[in-house]
Write a protein that holds these residues in place. Structure first.
Motif, PDB file in Angstrom:
ATOM      1  N   MET A  74      15.213 -31.072  12.116  1.00 40.99           N
ATOM      2  CA  MET A  74      14.554 -31.054  10.910  1.00 40.99           C
ATOM      3  C   MET A  74      15.050 -31.701   9.285  1.00 40.99           C
ATOM      4  SD  MET A  74      13.429 -27.398   8.729  1.00 40.99           S
ATOM      5  CE  MET A  74      13.655 -26.745  10.042  1.00 40.99           C
ATOM      6  N   SER A  75      14.420 -32.066   8.731  1.00 41.17           N
ATOM      7  CA  SER A  75      15.886 -33.542   7.467  1.00 41.17           C
ATOM      8  C   SER A  75      15.508 -31.962   6.676  1.00 41.17           C
ATOM      9  CB  SER A  75      14.968 -34.375   7.184  1.00 41.17           C
ATOM     10  OG  SER A  75      12.970 -34.165   6.473  1.00 41.17           O
ATOM     11  N   GLN A  76      16.877 -33.097   5.567  1.00 44.69           N
ATOM     12  CA  GLN A  76      17.018 -32.087   4.721  1.00 44.69           C
ATOM     13  C   GLN A  76      16.041 -31.427   3.614  1.00 44.69           C
ATOM     14  OE1 GLN A  76      20.742 -33.877   2.725  1.00 44.69           O
ATOM     15  NE2 GLN A  76      21.914 -32.392   4.492  1.00 44.69           N
ATOM     16  N   GLY A  77      14.871 -33.054   3.608  1.00 44.15           N
ATOM     17  CA  GLY A  77      13.806 -32.583   2.670  1.00 44.15           C
ATOM     18  C   GLY A  77      12.676 -32.368   3.377  1.00 44.15           C
ATOM     19  N   SER A  78      12.894 -31.033   4.378  1.00 45.94           N
ATOM     20  CA  SER A  78      12.142 -30.665   4.954  1.00 45.94           C
ATOM     21  C   SER A  78      12.265 -28.885   5.108  1.00 45.94           C
ATOM     22  CB  SER A  78      11.399 -30.644   6.015  1.00 45.94           C
ATOM     23  OG  SER A  78      12.473 -30.506   7.028  1.00 45.94           O
ATOM     24  N   VAL A  79      11.025 -27.919   5.777  1.00 50.48           N
ATOM     25  CA  VAL A  79      11.271 -26.761   5.379  1.00 50.48           C
ATOM     26  C   VAL A  79      10.293 -26.236   7.072  1.00 50.48           C
ATOM     27  CG1 VAL A  79       9.749 -25.544   3.643  1.00 50.48           C
ATOM     28  CG2 VAL A  79      11.759 -24.357   4.734  1.00 50.48           C
ATOM     29  N   ARG A  80      10.657 -24.712   7.941  1.00 51.10           N
ATOM     30  CA  ARG A  80       9.744 -24.483   8.959  1.00 51.10           C
ATOM     31  C   ARG A  80       9.389 -23.280   8.653  1.00 51.10           C
ATOM     32  NH1 ARG A  80       7.702 -26.587  13.175  1.00 51.10           N
ATOM     33  NH2 ARG A  80       7.104 -25.606  14.148  1.00 51.10           N
ATOM     34  N   LEU A  81       7.957 -22.837   8.035  1.00 45.70           N
ATOM     35  CA  LEU A  81       7.622 -21.682   7.684  1.00 45.70           C
ATOM     36  C   LEU A  81       7.199 -20.832   8.562  1.00 45.70           C
ATOM     37  CD1 LEU A  81       5.951 -22.799   4.030  1.00 45.70           C
ATOM     38  CD2 LEU A  81       8.560 -22.003   4.705  1.00 45.70           C
ATOM     39  N   ALA A  82       7.338 -19.274   8.773  1.00 43.04           N
ATOM     40  CA  ALA A  82       6.249 -19.289   9.882  1.00 43.04           C
ATOM     41  C   ALA A  82       4.794 -17.849   9.336  1.00 43.04           C
ATOM     42  CB  ALA A  82       6.601 -17.451  10.310  1.00 43.04           C
ATOM     43  N   PHE A  83       4.021 -18.394   9.790  1.00 41.38           N
ATOM     44  CA  PHE A  83       3.055 -18.152   9.667  1.00 41.38           C
ATOM     45  C   PHE A  83       2.360 -16.565  10.304  1.00 41.38           C
ATOM     46  CE2 PHE A  83       2.594 -22.335   7.812  1.00 41.38           C
ATOM     47  CZ  PHE A  83       1.703 -22.054   7.119  1.00 41.38           C
ATOM     48  N   ASP A  84       3.205 -16.316  10.809  1.00 40.87           N
ATOM     49  CA  ASP A  84       2.941 -14.650  11.414  1.00 40.87           C
ATOM     50  C   ASP A  84       2.278 -13.601  10.051  1.00 40.87           C
ATOM     51  OD1 ASP A  84       4.410 -14.157   9.514  1.00 40.87           O
ATOM     52  OD2 ASP A  84       6.390 -13.449  10.846  1.00 40.87           O
ATOM     53  N   GLU A  85       2.029 -12.752  11.115  1.00 42.25           N
ATOM     54  CA  GLU A  85       0.744 -11.137  10.372  1.00 42.25           C
ATOM     55  C   GLU A  85       1.704 -10.389  11.087  1.00 42.25           C
ATOM     56  OE1 GLU A  85      -2.764 -11.729  10.473  1.00 42.25           O
ATOM     57  OE2 GLU A  85      -3.892 -13.993  11.136  1.00 42.25           O
TER      58      GLU A  85
END
Length: 272
Positions: free
Chosen positions: A1-12
């Motif tokens: 993951m680059s410094q210009g990106s983010v990983r998001l969770a799509f949990d429920e």
């Protein structure tokens, strides 16, 4: 993951099914069942397409939040602010439905986003200019084309739970795809009450041409997805999973940009 990106969770966590009041505002996801003999390549391409759709819908949440903020700061009519808030919820629901498709295909409930997809920054331009840029570029053009693509896809795809997701999204996109020109018409006429000055046909035309030129240069689908429709087996698999033939998709896109939009803007007295 680059410094210009983010990983998001799509949990429920199950609240939509447990809170009585939540059931009235949510969208139930159709049954999603990939065929048991789905090829690895068909699964990979369908997963890639539904991940991209999830990203687009979630980015849409951020765009509408930005639009609503402009409306608040401009003291826009209350019904317009209410519609913007409704669209925030709809985009959020669309992202959840698309993520359900991702998970049904074996994908993880996490996605990587470039930060600029999520952080819609205001410019130094006057608020009125920023409002019209968003209204024209995002709604009168971008969402209008998106609605045409959804309608064309529904006409071409076979029945499936994946097609049902697109049908649910299309039902909401009627509002998103028609809002822009409707609000432009209201502002231009000043009826029933003026609330923001009409910037003139030339200014609107310049914004529209810039957005149309930008959209004409876009790569509409991933190259490997486009090539897959040359393989009859893959084409059938993808269409059964809610992925339309990319050649048909491109024809609808070009027709919307080159024919439908100029006609629609002409009714406002705007030549694009």
């Amino acid at each position: 993951m680059s410094q210009g990106s983010v990983r998001l969770a799509f949990d429920e966590v199950g609240l939509l099914g447990r809170l009585p009041t939540a059931r009235s505002i949510t969208l139930a996801c159709p049954a999603l069942e990939p065929p048991p003999d789905l090829s690895p390549e068909g699964r990979r391409l369908a997963l890639q397409a539904w991940e991209d759709r999830t990203r687009a819908e979630y980015a849409g949440v951020m765009i509408v939040r930005h639009f609503h903020g402009l409306l608040v700061d401009l003291n826009s009519p209350m019904d317009l602010q209410e519609l913007a808030l409704a669209m925030v919820l709809q985009e959020q629901q669309h992202a959840r439905l698309c993520m359900n498709a991702v998970k049904s295909l074996g994908g993880a409930a996490e996605l990587t986003f470039e930060l600029d997809q999520l952080q819609i920054q205001r410019s130094d331009a006057p608020l009125e200019v920023q409002f019209f840029q968003t209204l024209v570029g995002t709604y009168a053009i971008g969402e209008a084309v998106a609605l045409d693509l959804l309608v064309g896809s529904l006409e071409a795809l076979p029945e499936s739970g994946y097609r049902e997701i697109l049908k649910l999204i299309a039902r909401d996109e009627v509002l998103h795809g028609r809002l822009g020109l409707q609000v432009l018409q209201q502002v231009k006429s000043g009826e029933p009450a003026p609330w923001i000055p009409w910037p003139g046909a030339d200014a609107i035309a310049a914004m529209a041409r810039g957005q149309i030129d930008y959209m004409k240069q876009r790569d509409l689908v991933e190259p490997d997805e486009a090539r897959a429709f040359d393989d009859p087996q893959l084409a059938v698999e993808l269409q059964g999973l809610g992925i339309p033939d990319s050649r048909h998709f491109r024809r609808i896109y070009d027709e919307s940009l080159e024919e439908k939009l100029p006609t629609a803007f002409a009714k406002l007295g705007v030549t694009v």
